[in-house]
Enzyme design. Structure first.
Site, PDB file in Angstrom:
ATOM      1  N   HIS A 157       0.838  -1.203   0.000  1.00 45.24           N
ATOM      2  CA  HIS A 157       0.000   0.000   0.000  1.00 45.24           C
ATOM      3  C   HIS A 157       0.874   1.255   0.000  1.00 45.24           C
ATOM      4  CE1 HIS A 157      -3.194  -2.780   1.302  1.00 45.24           C
ATOM      5  NE2 HIS A 157      -4.031  -1.871   0.808  1.00 45.24           N
ATOM      6  N   LYS A 161      -0.488   4.777   4.688  1.00 43.04           N
ATOM      7  CA  LYS A 161      -1.315   3.782   5.390  1.00 43.04           C
ATOM      8  C   LYS A 161      -0.768   3.550   6.798  1.00 43.04           C
ATOM      9  CE  LYS A 161      -3.710  -0.615   4.896  1.00 43.04           C
ATOM     10  NZ  LYS A 161      -4.960  -0.037   5.388  1.00 43.04           N
TER      11      LYS A 161
END
Ligand code: NDP
Ligand SMILES: O=C(O)C1=N[C@H](C(=O)O)C[C@H](O)C1
Length: 271
Positions: A157, A161
């Protein structure tokens, strides 16, 4: 039937803005309100402008209570503590609550479950059709292969995040564990560092990558003796999560209170 009146929480966030844009172009629903954390820069802004659209007259507020008295549902991609509070409010108002927030503790999950006695709550670590289909396939493969095949879940990600492993990785891990008939919490290797010893037979491993602007990549690997199966999903836009969340909100309207997942919404529960 009148449009479903939806309140978007975390309106200034990446998913909040995506949801505001998608609601504006989706028939059958209206943006009834937009909520942000007290003290956030977005409070007082026009929600349309915030999301890059023309002004829509919906002013971002930090006080959800008044809004929720006239709303049919909340679409919520925020943070665990916030989502637990929104679940309690949804229960109080007997409305739909779609929760995309990840990184919840077992205690948070228990509070959401309690709220679902009075609210229709749809919660999933990933709202996309593709990932939920992938989960069904993973469950099926895990049921067929025995512990000679090691299961590893790799995710990547963007660098903003805050939780790991991702909600999706855990969802896929739960699907694999269900296929194998084991308890994920008892059989997962979530972090490896230093002299770890050999891999536990039958355990499900997780590996986390973070960097750049990656929306969300997940690969489930079944590694056997001399062969390997790898199945991946790559999200190219947050719109697919928003689309799934809005589909879940419409699905939840008028339904019996309870805690549901995207497999229920998509009709995949029997797979
Ligand atoms: N299930 C799924 O399909 C998906 C899940 N997610 C999950 O959704 C969550 C949000 O992701 P993303 O949009 O990228 O994150 P962002 O940080 O961009 O957005 C979260 C927003 O929520 C706000 N917020 C925090 N607390 C409150 C509160 N009490 N009331 C109102 N707003 C609040 C934050 O404000 P501030 O920054 O000021 O704290 C922020 O604006 C994460 O948990 C992520 O993992 C994301 C994509 C898909
Ligand atoms: O934080 C994100 O961005 C995402 N979070 C979800 C997760 O934790 O799996 C879903 C998606 O992969 C994007």
């Amino acid at each position: 039937m009148a449009d479903m009146r939806l309140v978007v929480t975390g309106a200034g966030g990446r998913m909040g803005q995506t949801l505001i844009r998608l609601i504006a172009e989706t028939p059958g629903m209206t943006l009834a309100g937009a909520v942000e954390r007290a003290g956030a820069a977005a409070v007082g802004a026009d929600a349309g402008r915030l999301a890059g659209l023309d002004a829509n007259g919906v002013v971002v507020t930090d006080d959800p209570l008044a809004l929720l008295t006239t709303a049919d549902g909340i679409v919520d991609f925020t943070a665990p503590a916030a989502s637990v509070e929104f679940a309690a409010l949804a229960a109080q108002m007997r409305i739909v609550h779609v929760i995309g927030t990840t990184g919840m503790s077992a205690e948070d999950e228990a509070r959401v479950k309690a709220a679902a006695r009075h609210a229709v709550i749809v919660k999933s670590g990933n709202m996309s059709l593709g990932v939920n289909l992938l989960a069904a396939v993973v469950k099926r493969i895990a049921r067929t292969l025995d512990e000679d095949f090691d299961i590893e879940i790799l995710e990547m990600h963007h660098n903003r995040k805050v939780d790991a492993p991702s909600g999706t990785a855990l969802l896929l891990g739960r699907a694999a564990a269900a296929g194998r008939g084991i308890d994920l919490d008892a059989r997962s290797e979530r972090v490896r560092d230093g002299h770890t010893g050999a891999r536990g037979r039958g355990d499900i491993g997780f590996a986390t990558l973070r960097g750049g602007t990656v929306v969300g990549d997940h690969t489930v690997i079944f590694a056997g003796d001399g062969e390997r199966i790898e199945i991946s999903h790559r999200a190219e836009s947050r719109a697919l999560f928003a689309k799934g969340a809005l589909r879940a909100a419409l699905w939840g309207r008028g339904r019996k209170p309870g805690l549901y997942g995207m497999a229920d919404v998509l009709g995949l529960s029997d797979l």
